[in-house]
Write a protein that holds these residues in place. Structure first.
Motif, PDB file in Angstrom:
ATOM      1  N   LEU A  92       0.835  -1.196   0.000  1.00  0.00           N
ATOM      2  CA  LEU A  92       0.000   0.000   0.000  1.00  0.00           C
ATOM      3  C   LEU A  92       0.867   1.242   0.000  1.00  0.00           C
ATOM      4  N   ARG A  93       0.427   2.229  -0.755  1.00  0.00           N
ATOM      5  CA  ARG A  93       1.045   3.563  -0.665  1.00  0.00           C
ATOM      6  C   ARG A  93      -0.025   4.470  -0.057  1.00  0.00           C
ATOM      7  N   LEU A  94       0.125   4.741   1.231  1.00  0.00           N
ATOM      8  CA  LEU A  94      -0.896   5.501   1.953  1.00  0.00           C
ATOM      9  C   LEU A  94      -0.472   6.951   2.110  1.00  0.00           C
ATOM     10  N   TRP A  95      -1.405   7.866   1.867  1.00  0.00           N
ATOM     11  CA  TRP A  95      -1.102   9.289   2.036  1.00  0.00           C
ATOM     12  C   TRP A  95      -1.091   9.614   3.522  1.00  0.00           C
ATOM     13  N   ARG A  96       0.020  10.117   4.015  1.00  0.00           N
ATOM     14  CA  ARG A  96       0.120  10.518   5.419  1.00  0.00           C
ATOM     15  C   ARG A  96       0.325  12.013   5.487  1.00  0.00           C
ATOM     16  N   GLN A  97      -0.465  12.645   6.303  1.00  0.00           N
ATOM     17  CA  GLN A  97      -0.349  14.095   6.470  1.00  0.00           C
ATOM     18  C   GLN A  97      -0.704  14.416   7.906  1.00  0.00           C
ATOM     19  N   LYS A  98       0.182  15.131   8.587  1.00  0.00           N
ATOM     20  CA  LYS A  98       0.031  15.353  10.021  1.00  0.00           C
ATOM     21  C   LYS A  98      -1.203  16.194  10.342  1.00  0.00           C
ATOM     22  N   ASP A  99      -1.355  17.298   9.641  1.00  0.00           N
ATOM     23  CA  ASP A  99      -2.525  18.154   9.864  1.00  0.00           C
ATOM     24  C   ASP A  99      -2.783  19.000   8.627  1.00  0.00           C
ATOM     25  N   ARG A 100      -3.736  19.904   8.754  1.00  0.00           N
ATOM     26  CA  ARG A 100      -4.189  20.755   7.660  1.00  0.00           C
ATOM     27  C   ARG A 100      -3.048  21.473   6.930  1.00  0.00           C
ATOM     28  N   THR A 101      -2.081  21.946   7.699  1.00  0.00           N
ATOM     29  CA  THR A 101      -1.060  22.817   7.108  1.00  0.00           C
ATOM     30  C   THR A 101       0.228  22.087   6.715  1.00  0.00           C
ATOM     31  N   SER A 102       0.498  20.942   7.353  1.00  0.00           N
ATOM     32  CA  SER A 102       1.762  20.250   7.042  1.00  0.00           C
ATOM     33  C   SER A 102       1.697  19.633   5.648  1.00  0.00           C
ATOM     34  N   PRO A 103       2.826  19.563   4.959  1.00  0.00           N
ATOM     35  CA  PRO A 103       2.831  18.860   3.679  1.00  0.00           C
ATOM     36  C   PRO A 103       2.747  17.350   3.911  1.00  0.00           C
ATOM     37  N   GLY A 104       2.083  16.644   3.017  1.00  0.00           N
ATOM     38  CA  GLY A 104       1.938  15.201   3.173  1.00  0.00           C
ATOM     39  C   GLY A 104       2.845  14.437   2.225  1.00  0.00           C
ATOM     40  N   SER A 105       2.903  13.123   2.433  1.00  0.00           N
ATOM     41  CA  SER A 105       3.674  12.280   1.515  1.00  0.00           C
ATOM     42  C   SER A 105       3.156  10.848   1.629  1.00  0.00           C
ATOM     43  N   PHE A 106       3.595  10.011   0.701  1.00  0.00           N
ATOM     44  CA  PHE A 106       3.159   8.618   0.737  1.00  0.00           C
ATOM     45  C   PHE A 106       4.017   7.810   1.699  1.00  0.00           C
ATOM     46  N   GLN A 107       3.352   6.872   2.415  1.00  0.00           N
ATOM     47  CA  GLN A 107       4.069   5.919   3.241  1.00  0.00           C
ATOM     48  C   GLN A 107       3.812   4.539   2.641  1.00  0.00           C
ATOM     49  N   GLU A 108       4.877   3.782   2.412  1.00  0.00           N
ATOM     50  CA  GLU A 108       4.711   2.436   1.867  1.00  0.00           C
ATOM     51  C   GLU A 108       4.511   1.460   3.008  1.00  0.00           C
ATOM     52  N   VAL A 109       3.414   0.707   2.931  1.00  0.00           N
ATOM     53  CA  VAL A 109       3.070  -0.227   3.992  1.00  0.00           C
ATOM     54  C   VAL A 109       2.727  -1.564   3.349  1.00  0.00           C
ATOM     55  N   GLU A 110       3.161  -2.655   3.984  1.00  0.00           N
ATOM     56  CA  GLU A 110       2.815  -3.989   3.487  1.00  0.00           C
ATOM     57  C   GLU A 110       1.568  -4.474   4.222  1.00  0.00           C
ATOM     58  N   ALA A 111       0.649  -5.079   3.482  1.00  0.00           N
ATOM     59  CA  ALA A 111      -0.526  -5.698   4.114  1.00  0.00           C
ATOM     60  C   ALA A 111      -0.419  -7.203   3.881  1.00  0.00           C
ATOM     61  N   HIS A 112      -0.379  -7.977   4.990  1.00  0.00           N
ATOM     62  CA  HIS A 112      -0.192  -9.429   4.870  1.00  0.00           C
ATOM     63  C   HIS A 112      -1.428 -10.176   5.325  1.00  0.00           C
ATOM     64  N   GLY A 113      -1.640 -11.348   4.741  1.00  0.00           N
ATOM     65  CA  GLY A 113      -2.693 -12.259   5.182  1.00  0.00           C
ATOM     66  C   GLY A 113      -4.084 -11.668   5.094  1.00  0.00           C
ATOM     67  N   ILE A 114      -4.348 -10.939   3.998  1.00  0.00           N
ATOM     68  CA  ILE A 114      -5.667 -10.305   3.832  1.00  0.00           C
ATOM     69  C   ILE A 114      -6.608 -11.295   3.144  1.00  0.00           C
ATOM     70  N   SER A 115      -7.812 -11.441   3.705  1.00  0.00           N
ATOM     71  CA  SER A 115      -8.807 -12.317   3.077  1.00  0.00           C
ATOM     72  C   SER A 115      -9.387 -11.625   1.847  1.00  0.00           C
TER      73      SER A 115
END
Lengths: 258, 227
Positions: free
Chosen positions: A5-28
């Motif tokens: 997964l490439r999830l958009w992470r952004q701390k709050d309204r004003t901070s710039p955001g970026s993608f966080q790469e996350v692995e999802a395992h064992g999903i039905s």
């Protein structure tokens, strides 16, 4: 199933955001997209990191709270569904999936995948209501409504106000949402007293909120989980022109409920 | 704010002006095309037609030309303004962009093709509307002297670069009209499930007739001038 997964992470309204790469395992394969994110969040919490913020409520496709742009498509690749009704079997094992929030100036991002859709509430408050007498409910058959009008009004009333139309529009325009509300009430006898005021004030509030202009690309209609037709936009265009220029009352753009 | 003034400032009001000015301009294109077909009928017919417009009907044509100019300026002014607002409405773009509508990417090129058409008009008008009086030789029919616009057209289109520029402009005009004709109707609220497919086809057919017609004449003039 496993996903990257490439999830958009952004701390709050004003901070710039970026993608966080996350692995999802064992999903039905039978998990919904949101259940999959729940699993990912559980893993994150167990690992001691901060889970990703996203919105959901009913998880059965009727409330309009969930709001994720999956692989560039609001509510994901399926037609006529919300993202909570999108199932992981729709994706390939090992696929990389990008998840972003609704993006529009009028929908500022509060955190991660959560956008503030209060602009829609302001539009509703400006005219998305009828005046009704208090007291006991009137007899259901007391006010005749032609079947055709009832059907069209119901089609428009199916709008759950999720904002996918804004998210999908190349111009971040809210025309389909506002049109659905205007058309829904405009088709029913109960909506007639405020009909002119409603369209003028709701459109004025929409413009004020900083949504873009409609360029008739119809991405909204294709993205809408309730498949609301752009026919309603044309009806609002007619209603707006007629009410503004030839209306029986001189409607001021200001005003509304409360 | 005055309700009428509010209409002209609103998103829908401006889109409707965009549609109305567009309709006026594309109806003009049809009349322009019909006039140009006169090229096929030979120099005398075409030059007489030019003389009719610029001399005989001068008092009627000039106000119409000013109204066309006004519609053109309104259309492009609103176009730039609306496009700037649309960009501002999404300050941060999507990292991944996809489309579910699959309605054709050309529908998103209105700004681009419109800007090119502005360039085209800047080249085209001084040449054939104003410049022709200076550059064109004089033809004489029954003692009446008139500009030989026919000869000037054939001379210009003999140049392959000139013809190429015109053909490219017609191709871009095609995409502009294919979306624009239908879009103008929707903005004005002309939409009915029974006729929508017809409107879409009409939009394409109109673009085919206009651009195909102008392009065919340009190609014809190119080869005519060479022989």
């Amino acid at each position: 199933m496993n996903f990257k997964l490439r999830l958009w992470r952004q701390k709050d309204r004003t901070s710039p955001g970026s993608f966080q790469e996350v692995e999802a395992h064992g999903i039905s394969p039978d998990m919904s997209f949101l259940e999959m994110l729940d699993e990912v969040n559980n893993d994150m919490i167990r690992a001691g990191s901060e889970p990703v913020a996203f919105e959901s409520d009913c998880r059965e496709g009727i409330c309009g709270t969930c709001s994720l742009v999956v692989e560039g498509l609001p509510h994901g690749p399926d037609k006529g569904t919300t993202v909570c009704q999108l199932f992981m079997r729709r994706f390939l094992d090992g696929q990389t999936i990008s998840v972003e929030p609704w993006r529009a100036k009028a929908f500022p991002i509060l955190k991660d995948l959560v956008a503030d859709r209060a602009a829609f509430d302001d539009i509703i408050a400006a005219g998305g209501f009828i005046s009704a007498k208090t007291g006991s409910a009137p007899d259901a058959n007391g006010l005749p409504v032609p079947k055709k009008d009832a059907d069209t009004a119901m089609d428009a009333a199916a709008c759950i106000g999720c904002g996918a139309c804004v998210a999908a529009c190349p111009n971040a325009s809210a025309m389909l949402f506002v049109a659905a509300k205007v058309s829904h009430l405009g088709h029913l006898p109960q909506g007639q007293p405020e009909r002119e005021r409603r369209v003028v004030r709701m459109v004025s509030k929409m413009d004020e909120a900083g949504f873009g202009n409609c360029s008739n690309r119809y991405e909204c209609e294709a993205a809408c989980p309730k498949e609301i037709s752009v026919e309603h936009i044309a009806r609002m265009n007619r209603d707006y022109g007629v009410s503004s220029l030839f209306g029986s009352e001189r409607v001021r753009a200001e005003g509304g409920a409360g | 704010m005055n309700p009428i003034a509010a209409y002209f400032r609103s998103s829908i009001g401006r889109k409707q002006l965009m549609g109305l000015s567009g309709i006026y301009l594309y109806i003009f294109l049809l009349i322009h095309l019909v006039g140009n077909i006169g090229l096929l009928m030979g120099p005398e017919h075409f030059n007489q037609y030019g003389y009719l417009l610029t001399h005989t009907l001068r008092e009627i044509i000039i106000p119409i030309e000013f109204s066309l100019l006004a519609a053109f300026l309104l259309h492009l002014g609103l176009g730039f303004k609306l496009a700037a607002e649309n960009r501002a409405a999404r300050p941060e773009r999507y990292a991944v962009k996809a489309s579910k509508a699959r309605s054709g990417a050309y529908r998103g090129w209105m700004m681009l093709t419109g800007s090119w058409l502005l360039l085209f008009v800047i080249v085209h008008m001084p040449h054939f509307r104003f410049g022709a009086y200076r550059v064109a030789p004089i033809a004489n029919y029954d003692g009446l002297e008139m500009n030989d616009l026919y000869a000037e057209a054939l001379r210009s289109f003999a140049n392959p670069w000139f013809t190429g520029f015109y053909l490219l402009s017609f191709a871009l005009l095609f995409t502009h009209l294919a979306h624009g004709v239908q879009s103008s109707l929707q903005s004005l609220g002309v939409n009915h499930p029974r006729y929508n497919t017809g409107f879409r086809r009409f939009s394409w057919a109109y673009a085919v007739v206009i651009c195909g017609g102008f392009a065919a004449l340009a190609v014809w003039a190119h080869f005519q001038g060479k022989i």
